[in-house]
Design an enzyme around this catalytic site. Sequence first.
Site, PDB file in Angstrom:
ATOM      1  N   ARG A 281      33.573 -16.959   7.605  1.00 33.92           N
ATOM      2  CA  ARG A 281      34.216 -15.645   7.501  1.00 33.92           C
ATOM      3  C   ARG A 281      34.970 -15.467   6.184  1.00 33.92           C
ATOM      4  NH1 ARG A 281      38.960 -12.607   9.944  1.00 33.92           N
ATOM      5  NH2 ARG A 281      38.116 -10.576  10.584  1.00 33.92           N
TER       6      ARG A 281
ATOM      7  N   ILE B  93      37.030  -5.461   7.971  1.00 34.50           N
ATOM      8  CA  ILE B  93      36.189  -6.411   8.690  1.00 34.50           C
ATOM      9  C   ILE B  93      36.809  -6.539  10.076  1.00 34.50           C
ATOM     10  CG2 ILE B  93      37.493  -8.366   7.737  1.00 34.50           C
ATOM     11  CD1 ILE B  93      35.004 -10.074   7.952  1.00 34.50           C
ATOM     12  N   SER B  94      35.996  -6.432  11.114  1.00 37.59           N
ATOM     13  CA  SER B  94      36.518  -6.385  12.476  1.00 37.59           C
ATOM     14  C   SER B  94      37.209  -7.677  12.884  1.00 37.59           C
ATOM     15  CB  SER B  94      35.384  -6.093  13.474  1.00 37.59           C
ATOM     16  OG  SER B  94      34.876  -4.799  13.292  1.00 37.59           O
ATOM     17  N   GLN B  95      38.128  -7.547  13.814  1.00 40.76           N
ATOM     18  CA  GLN B  95      38.789  -8.692  14.444  1.00 40.76           C
ATOM     19  C   GLN B  95      37.716  -9.634  15.009  1.00 40.76           C
ATOM     20  OE1 GLN B  95      40.929  -7.488  17.895  1.00 40.76           O
ATOM     21  NE2 GLN B  95      41.790  -9.503  18.329  1.00 40.76           N
ATOM     22  N   PRO B  96      37.836 -10.950  14.804  1.00 42.25           N
ATOM     23  CA  PRO B  96      36.833 -11.884  15.332  1.00 42.25           C
ATOM     24  C   PRO B  96      36.559 -11.716  16.828  1.00 42.25           C
ATOM     25  CG  PRO B  96      38.213 -13.008  13.763  1.00 42.25           C
ATOM     26  CD  PRO B  96      38.815 -11.639  13.940  1.00 42.25           C
TER      27      PRO B  96
END
Length: 247
Positions: free
Chosen positions: A55, A81-84
Site C-alpha cells: 500500500r 485512497i480508501s480505508q483498508p
Amino acid sequence: MVEHDTDSDRKAAERQEERRDMLRAIEKEAGEVADWLGKDRLDPRVLAAMGRVPRHRFVPLLEESAAYENRPLPIGARQTISQPFIVAVMSDQAEVTPGAKVLEVGTGSGYQAAVLADLGAEVYSLEVVPSLAAEAAERLARLGYDRVHCREGDGADGWPEAAPFDAILVTAAARGVPPALVEQLAPGGRLIIPVEEKTGRGPAHWFLPAQTLLRIEKAADGSIHERTLFPVAFVPLTKPRERPQGR
C-alpha cells in the site's frame, strides 16, 4: 554497502509489522459490523492479498508513514485512497475468484485494482481524473500488475466493450445506481456500490446526504436483488465535466 543493506532489511521488517497491524485492524472492524455483513470474518484470500500488496507504493511520498493505518489518505486531485477495511469489505463482497472479469469504477491511485488483480481477477478500471488515470496506469505497470487495464472515462457509463463483468466495484458515492453498470453485470454477478441517500435537513433546510454501501446481485434469470450493508463515507462519483482540476 552493509549498512545500506541493514537499513533496507530494517525498513522491510517495519513494513511487514505495519501490514500485520493493518490486517488486525481490518479483522477487528469486520467483527464490529458482523451483523451487517452476515458473517464475522472476511475471506482469508482477501486478507492475504492485502497483506501482499504494498500500500505504501500507492500513496504520495508524504503519506508513506501512514500507508498501513486503517484510514483513507489523500492522493491528490481532491481524491483519496480508501480505508483498508473498506477495500477489504468490497473485495470480500465481490467474491472475486481467479479468472473473474472485474470492473472498477474509480481507479484512484490503483490500490483496489491491485488487490483485485492479486486475487486473480482480470481488472478493467476507469478513472475520471486524467492525472490520476495516467499515474495509476504507470504505477500498476511498473509494479507488475499486468492484469489491470486502465483508461480515463465516465464511470457511470461502465466499459461496455469489455462486459459482462462477474463483479463491479464502485469506489465513489453515486446519487443512484447507474443503469449501465447493472446492465453490464453478468448473470450471477455482484455490484458493490456506495449510494447517497437524502436523510435529513440541515440548518438551512438543505437535505443532508448520507451514504450506504449496497450489494446488488443479478440472478441467473436477470432479476436484481439488493442488500444494504452499512453506512460509509466516500468522495462523490463525478462526471468528466465535474472533475477536479489539477492535483
